[in-house]
Each structure stands twice: as structure tokens, then as C-alpha cells.
Design a protein around this motif. Structure first.
Motif, PDB file in Angstrom:
ATOM      1  N   UNK A  52       0.849  -1.250  -0.149  1.00  0.00           N
ATOM      2  CA  UNK A  52      -0.002   0.192   0.167  1.00  0.00           C
ATOM      3  C   UNK A  52       0.947   1.182  -0.070  1.00  0.00           C
ATOM      4  N   UNK A  53       0.266   2.377  -0.572  1.00  0.00           N
ATOM      5  CA  UNK A  53       1.167   3.506  -0.610  1.00  0.00           C
ATOM      6  C   UNK A  53       0.628   4.324   0.613  1.00  0.00           C
ATOM      7  N   UNK A  54       1.473   4.288   1.802  1.00  0.00           N
ATOM      8  CA  UNK A  54       1.145   5.197   2.822  1.00  0.00           C
ATOM      9  C   UNK A  54       1.652   6.423   2.888  1.00  0.00           C
ATOM     10  N   UNK A  55       0.461   7.323   2.671  1.00  0.00           N
ATOM     11  CA  UNK A  55       1.322   8.849   2.295  1.00  0.00           C
ATOM     12  C   UNK A  55       2.050   9.517   3.620  1.00  0.00           C
ATOM     13  N   UNK A  56       2.973   9.718   3.404  1.00  0.00           N
ATOM     14  CA  UNK A  56       3.903  10.613   4.359  1.00  0.00           C
ATOM     15  C   UNK A  56       4.971   9.474   4.883  1.00  0.00           C
ATOM     16  N   UNK A  57       4.733   8.162   4.574  1.00  0.00           N
ATOM     17  CA  UNK A  57       5.743   7.418   5.178  1.00  0.00           C
ATOM     18  C   UNK A  57       6.840   7.084   3.833  1.00  0.00           C
ATOM     19  N   UNK A  58       7.891   7.156   3.891  1.00  0.00           N
ATOM     20  CA  UNK A  58       8.849   6.557   2.604  1.00  0.00           C
ATOM     21  C   UNK A  58       8.984   5.255   2.643  1.00  0.00           C
ATOM     22  N   UNK A 107      16.434   9.092  -2.242  1.00  0.00           N
ATOM     23  CA  UNK A 107      16.803  10.730  -2.136  1.00  0.00           C
ATOM     24  C   UNK A 107      16.530  11.348  -0.879  1.00  0.00           C
ATOM     25  N   UNK A 108      15.639  10.566   0.139  1.00  0.00           N
ATOM     26  CA  UNK A 108      15.178  11.270   1.139  1.00  0.00           C
ATOM     27  C   UNK A 108      15.481  10.524   2.459  1.00  0.00           C
ATOM     28  N   UNK A 109      15.818   9.064   2.220  1.00  0.00           N
ATOM     29  CA  UNK A 109      16.140   8.242   3.294  1.00  0.00           C
ATOM     30  C   UNK A 109      17.721   8.177   3.299  1.00  0.00           C
ATOM     31  N   UNK A 137      12.102   7.252  10.126  1.00  0.00           N
ATOM     32  CA  UNK A 137      10.613   8.017  10.092  1.00  0.00           C
ATOM     33  C   UNK A 137       9.346   7.614  10.470  1.00  0.00           C
ATOM     34  N   UNK A 138       9.463   6.125  10.782  1.00  0.00           N
ATOM     35  CA  UNK A 138       8.305   5.441  11.002  1.00  0.00           C
ATOM     36  C   UNK A 138       7.869   5.778  12.491  1.00  0.00           C
ATOM     37  N   UNK A 139       8.556   6.306  13.410  1.00  0.00           N
ATOM     38  CA  UNK A 139       7.971   6.531  14.655  1.00  0.00           C
ATOM     39  C   UNK A 139       7.139   7.866  14.537  1.00  0.00           C
ATOM     40  N   UNK A 196       3.720   7.089  12.746  1.00  0.00           N
ATOM     41  CA  UNK A 196       2.796   6.222  13.427  1.00  0.00           C
ATOM     42  C   UNK A 196       2.010   7.157  14.292  1.00  0.00           C
ATOM     43  N   UNK A 197       2.618   7.994  15.097  1.00  0.00           N
ATOM     44  CA  UNK A 197       1.940   8.913  15.781  1.00  0.00           C
ATOM     45  C   UNK A 197       1.205   9.725  15.176  1.00  0.00           C
ATOM     46  N   UNK A 198       1.487  10.199  14.035  1.00  0.00           N
ATOM     47  CA  UNK A 198       0.606  11.266  13.056  1.00  0.00           C
ATOM     48  C   UNK A 198      -0.725  10.708  12.550  1.00  0.00           C
TER      49      UNK A 198
END
Lengths: 165, 537
Positions: free
Chosen positions: B22-28, B152-154, B409-411, B414-416
Motif C-alpha cells: 500500500x502507498x502510505x502517504x507521508x511514510x517513505x 533521495x530522502x532516506x 521516520x516510522x516513529x 505512526x504517531x501522526x
């Protein structure tokens, strides 16, 4: 849990009763089976003891109707499931020849002469069952209150310390 | 295969794949991979299709393969880049149009792990090429043609950071504790201390029981709860034969050991792995708790529940006999090596408790016994090999999972997902503590805290500012509550040992475990609300 049994083979009912009475303190942890002949003993080992657990100690008279005690012990020793079983000869009349066979071919653990001293019988039983559980068991705690606690404790303490998971 | 094994395997693999599908918006992409690893680990730890410590090894393996800079995934999936072509007789360049980000920027591969971002002036578009002008461009530059590529971002973590979890300071702290315990058992310090402790308490069964619980508690504060139970069982089981078969005191004595060990483990950071996991998560957030402060925080709840457990055992299993004698033969070992052990033990404990005065972390102090005991010949290769490596691996898996969750950036993501401001801060704490307590009754305590700590830390990062959510007391409460998860024989290894003695009925263990656990849980919540916040830096 697979329980460790004690087997007594003795053809005189009063003597058999006395042996079982002397061993009563062990009954709670080690179920006792009593038989009058070697034939019956073979059946009990095969059909009653081994399906439910194991045989830790066999105490046999030598002179029995039919097969004698020493030959029964040799039979036990020849079998995988009862090789580690500790064997005690409790008899007044086993000749030198029979005793030699018992030592060499059945790994006889102890020879008790009749009439026996009950305290000695209990001490021998305690020592041999301790040997047996040290050789065959990984969980030694169930035996600490009945058998030789010092030796069991020593074994537990010399193993690696478990960590919490 | 058992149904449980199949369920665990299936859920684990499903959990690993789901976030990737799934494409999880905001999560790379890196965050998606980490979420997959987290779900896989959770399923494997819950259902145990493989031993729990091997799941930890698998976690580290997957992180190194999929997330580390040197791993095959990052190595093989570098974003493609081209050099810009110079337009003759001008200072302009042509680039593939696909390399533009946010209409007028491009990504340049630089010396660092992440590409640099520069602004360009777009002069002309022709087909899939653009003509641009920018001061920073040259024909030697490498312009990334897939700007949405995940790398490019990770910024990938070096693989040694994932491996390093096995040498994390918290694991060194534990290793120090384990070697001290090994030495203590080898030179019978545990027995000597038990004797010292029981002697003044006489032979009244109630006081002997108190002495047993106290000795077990003190030992398990410094040794693993399981090792303490194993040792104390060898002290108490031999005397049970002297009690009448139907004397309820038998049950009380056998129960006093696992109960004392489970509660005693709460008292110090090295008492049990959950404490250490909570501490390591806190120190990653800059909220480290010194050894002595932990003890001051934990001692009231330990003493209260210990006293309660004593009353409960006496009440449920009143002794029929009037006197109970524990004879522990022997005396303090005075051989040179034993004296060396006492000295190292004393020095380590002293330094642990005076961290505030000298400022040297307890993790560093713990290395003293690790070095000194083998050097002085007090412990040998046998003890080094006999260290509980599976527990170290279990902890390392949790620590490296925490690293990945933070760096990908998972932390934060998840909280978001949850609107924390709609909940009370303490409701969040209470919810986590409750979940931890329930989980700990069925699962390894270490696993429980390992799974909850990153979630608590993430919540703390976001909700902390918004609602006054208090991270340190929450994590401490989760760790403490997990130690009270001792209802079932499978809840803790000490319970399993006690049941394995054959002297205990299942229902006795469950009844006392449930009552003491509930009281401990309630006290932990009270402490988290009123007592532990006092220690916030």
C-alpha cells in the motif's frame, strides 16, 4: 509428566509387602509396582510402566518360580528403555556364579542380603534413584525433597545460570 | 506443524508484505520496510513459530539487508543519474524533464549520502528535455533523473549501527550483572546471604516465609529472576519433605520464591531485562535514569507489593506447623578468589549507587566486573560461555528495531495517524500500562516492553508537547507492570520452574499471581501518576 517407577519382584507375599512398606515414602513421586514372578514383571514393565513413564529402580529377589531374578535383570539391561534402570538384588541365596552374571551382564547396582535393614533399603533406594535422575532427567526440582538434595543441588548450581526472557 | 506455528508464520509474512503493497502517504519506502519488519517481529514474538531470540536475530538481519547503506537493497537500487549536457556557446545545460522537482529544482548527487537540492532557472522546454541555467551545474555534475526515488530522502543507517545493538551499553550493563551473579553462585555468596538473612528471623513459619521472600527479592534485584528462582528452589524444596503432606505452608513456601523473584526484579535496572529495555529507550531520548534513581523510584512499589504478597500467602495458606527450620550448612567462603569476588561485587555496587556523585554511567561501571572477574580468575571460560546469550540477542533485536523505527521516520509517522490531543495524557499512559500488563501475562516480558517502548517513545515525541504526556514515568510503569504479569505458569520462567517442581497446583499459582499482579498494576498506575513524575529531569 512421564513418571519414574520402582519395580519390586518377590515371590513371598509377606516379604513383598514389607519391601513396599519400607519404600512407601517414595511412592508420592515414584509409583511402586509389585510383582511375584519375573514373567509378570516383564509384562508389567512392557504394558504398564513403559507406556506411562520409565523404570528407575528394580529390586528383585533371585530365587523365583520360573525365570530367576538375575536373568530378569540381564533382560532389563539388554533393552534400550531399561538400560539406565538401577538394579538391586535383594536375596538370601544368590550363588557366586549368579552374582557374577548380575554384575557383569546386568550392571547390578547393589546387593542387599536378607534380612535387610529398612533404613539401609531406604538409603540405597535414595542413592540409586538420585543416580538415575542425575543421569536421565533435565528437570531436577521435583526430586529435591525426596532424594539426595546435596547432589541434585550441586548439579543445578554447576549448570549455566538461566537469564530471563 | 501446529496451528499456532502456521498462524504465526502466515501473519508474520503477511505483516511484512502488507505495508509494501500500500502507498502510505507521508511514510517513505524505508519506513514501509521498517513497519513490515516491526509487524513480522510482532507476529513472530506473539505466536513463536520460531524461538523468540531467533526472531531478534532475523530483525537485525533484515535491517542490515534492507535498510543499511551497505546492504544489497540500498546498493542495488541507487537512483539513476545523468550528467547535464552543455548547450554550445552558452552557459546553459539540457536535462531530462523528469529530473525536475517542484518545478524549478533538481537533485545533485554529492559526496554525502543524501543528494543536494539546487534551484535552476528554466529557459525552455522541448519534449522530455529542459534547458536550464544554474550556477552550480557543470558537465561533471550528476543530476538524479528519478527525484521521487526513496533513497533521495532516506539516509541509510550504516550496517554497523544495526550490528552494534549486540554491544549496546545496556547489554554490557546486563553482562556485568550476569557475571557478578555467576561469581556469586560459584562462591556460594547467594547461600551465605540467604543464611545471613534467615538466621535472625527464627523458626516461626510466618517469619521464615518473610525471610525467604526477602532473600529471593534481594538476590533477584541483582541476578536474573530465573537464576534466583533456580537457586532458591534448591534451598526450600529439600525442607518440604519435613512438612506434613496436607500442610498449606508447603504451597506458601513454594510460591514465595517465584513471587519474590518476580517482584524483586523490579528493584534495579539490572534486575530484569524489561527494566533495561525501558532504560535504553529513555536514554536514546536523553532521559536516562541513573542506577540509584531507578532504585529510589522502584523501591516503594517493590516493598509494598512484597509485604502484600506476604500477607496474602499467610492468609491463603496458613501454616499448620508451629516451627520451620531451614538449615543451610556452610559459611562464607574466605578463599582468595571468593574475597576477590566480594571486593569486585562491593566496588561495582558502590559505584552504581553513587553515580550522582562521580557521574560515571552505570553502563561503564558494569564493565568493571566483566573485565575484573575473568582477569582475576574468579570466573572462567565456562561462565563466559554460559552467559545467557539468547537473552542478549533478544534485547539486541529490540534495540536495533528501535534504531530503525527512529531513523526511517516510522516513529513520527505512526504517531501522526492518531489524534492524541483528543485523549487525556494519563489515559494514554494507563492504556499502555494495561496493554503491557496483559501482554506480559502471555508473552515474554522483554518482548512486551520491546514492542511497547518504541510506540511510547513515538507518542512522547508528538503528544508530549500537546497534552503533557509524560514519557519517562510511562515507560517505567510499562516495565514495572510487565514484571507483575505473573498469573500463568507460562507468564515467567520463575513460574515455570515453580510449577516444574511438581509441588504446586496450577490454581494456587494463578490465584496468587492474579491477585498480586492486579495490586501491582494498580500501584504502578498510581506511581506513574503521582510518584514517578517527581523524578523528571
Amino acid at each position: 509428566m512421564r513418571r519414574i517407577h520402582i519395580l519390586c519382584v518377590e515371590d513371598e507375599p509377606e516379604v513383598l509387602e514389607a519391601v513396599v512398606r519400607d519404600l512407601a515414602p517414595f511412592e508420592e513421586v515414584f509409583p511402586i509396582e509389585a510383582t511375584a514372578t519375573a514373567d509378570e514383571a516383564r509384562r508389567v514393565v512392557r504394558d504398564v510402566i513403559l507406556p506411562r513413564g520409565e523404570l528407575g529402580l528394580a529390586i528383585c529377589d533371585h530365587i523365583l518360580p520360573g525365570e530367576d531374578g538375575v536373568s530378569f535383570m540381564v533382560h532389563l539391561h539388554a533393552q534400550e528403555a531399561t538400560r539406565a534402570t538401577r538394579k538391586v538384588l535383594l536375596t538370601a541365596q544368590a550363588g557366586l556364579q549368579a552374582t557374577i552374571v548380575a554384575v557383569n551382564q546386568a550392571a547390578l547396582s547393589h546387593y542387599l542380603a536378607k534380612p535387610w535393614n529398612p533404613d539401609e533399603l531406604v538409603a540405597v533406594t535414595r542413592r540409586l534413584l538420585t543416580d538415575y535422575v542425575l543421569e536421565t532427567q533435565t528437570n531436577l526440582y521435583p526430586f529435591l525433597s525426596l532424594l539426595e538434595a546435596d547432589r541434585l543441588t550441586e548439579r543445578i548450581r554447576s549448570g549455566p545460570l538461566p537469564g530471563d526472557e | 506443524m501446529k496451528t499456532k506455528t502456521i498462524t504465526g508464520l502466515a501473519l508474520g509474512i503477511l505483516g511484512f508484505l502488507t505495508p509494501l503493497l500500500f502507498d502510505l502517504p507521508g511514510l517513505g519506502f524505508a519506513g514501509q520496510v521498517t513497519l513490515g519488519i516491526f509487524l513480522l517481529a510482532a507476529a513472530f514474538w506473539l505466536f513463536e513459530p520460531v524461538p523468540i531470540y531467533t526472531t531478534s536475530m532475523l530483525v537485525i538481519f533484515l535491517e542490515v539487508l534492507l535498510l543499511s547503506a551497505e546492504g544489497p537493497l540500498c546498493k542495488l537500487s541507487q537512483p539513476p543519474a545523468v550528467s547535464p549536457r552543455a548547450v554550445p556557446e552558452s552557459q546553459d545545460f539540457t536535462l531530462p524533464a523528469a529530473s525536475l522537482v517542484e518545478t524549478n529544482q533538481v537533485l545533485l548527487r554529492g559526496p554525502g549520502p543524501l543528494p543536494g537540492r539546487i534551484a535552476v532557472e528554466i529557459l525552455d522546454r522541448a519534449g522530455d528535455e529542459v534547458r536550464v541555467r544554474a550556477f552550480e551545474l557543470s558537465t561533471n555534475s550528476l543530476v538524479i533523473t528519478r527525484p521521487r526515488h526513496w533513497l533521495n530522502t532516506y539516509r541509510p543507517t550504516p550496517y554497523r549501527d544495526f550490528f552494534a545493538a549486540l554491544a549496546d551499553p545496556i547489554i554490557i550493563l546486563f553482562m556485568g550483572g550476569c557475571l557478578l551473579a555467576d561469581g556469586a553462585v560459584k562462591y556460594r555468596l547467594d547461600r551465605s546471604l540467604t543464611r545471613l538473612f534467615l538466621k535472625p528471623l527464627g523458626t516461626r513459619p510466618a517469619f521464615v516465609l518473610l525471610g525467604l521472600m526477602g532473600a529471593t527479592g534481594i538476590l533477584s534485584a541483582f541476578m536474573s529472576n530465573t537464576a534466583t528462582t533456580a537457586m532458591m528452589m534448591t534451598v526450600v524444596l529439600p525442607i518440604l519433605a519435613r512438612l506434613a503432606d496436607d500442610d498449606p505452608l508447603r504451597t506458601a513456601v513454594v510460591l514465595s520464591i517465584p513471587v519474590g523473584a518476580n517482584i524483586g526484579g523490579i528493584a534495579t535496572p539490572i534486575g530484569t531485562p524489561p527494566n533495561a529495555i525501558a532504560l535504553s529507550a529513555l536514554s536514546q531520548q536523553g532521559l536516562g535514569i541513573p542506577f540509584a534513581r531507578w532504585v529510589v523510584m522502584a523501591l516503594p512499589i517493590v516493598l509494598l507489593t512484597m509485604a502484600f504478597a506476604w500477607f496474602l500467602l499467610l492468609r491463603l495458606y496458613p501454616a499448620r506447623t508451629g516451627s520451620l527450620t531451614l538449615d543451610l550448612p556452610g559459611k562464607f567462603d574466605r578463599s582468595p578468589r571468593a574475597l576477590g569476588l566480594y571486593a569486585v561485587f562491593g566496588a561495582t555496587a558502590l559505584l552504581w549507587f553513587t553515580e550522582k556523585q562521580h557521574g560515571i554511567s552505570s553502563n561503564i561501571v558494569a564493565f568493571l566486573p566483566v573485565v575484573a572477574l575473568p582477569m582475576l580468575g574468579i570466573v572462567g571460560k565456562k561462565e563466559i560461555r554460559g552467559l545467557p546469550w539468547e537473552v542478549f540477542w533478544l534485547m539486541a533485536g529490540g534495540i536495533s528495531l528501535g534504531t530503525a523505527i527512529k531513523t526511517t521516520g516510522l516513529a513520527a509517522w505512526m504517531v501522526g495517524r492518531v489524534d492524541w490531543s483528543s485523549m487525556g495524557a494519563f489515559a494514554i499512559t494507563a492504556g499502555m500500562v494495561l496493554v503491557g500488563f496483559v501482554m506480559a501475562n502471555f508473552l515474554s516480558h522483554t518482548v512486551t516492553v520491546t514492542l511497547l517502548a518504541p510506540i511510547a517513545v513515538s507518542v512522547g515525541a508528538v503528544a508530549g508537547r500537546a497534552t503533557g504526556f509524560d514519557l519517562a514515568p510511562t515507560l517505567v510503569a510499562v516495565a514495572v507492570a510487565s514484571s507483575y504479569g505473573m498469573t500463568l505458569p507460562i507468564s515467567t520462567p520463575p513460574n515455570a520452574i515453580a510449577m516444574g517442581s511438581g509441588m504446586l497446583q496450577n490454581r494456587d499459582l494463578m490465584k496468587t499471581g492474579a491477585i498480586i499482579g492486579a495490586v501491582g498494576l494498580a500501584l504502578a498506575l498510581l506511581c506513574a501518576r503521582f510518584y514517578w513524575p517527581l523524578f523528571n529531569p
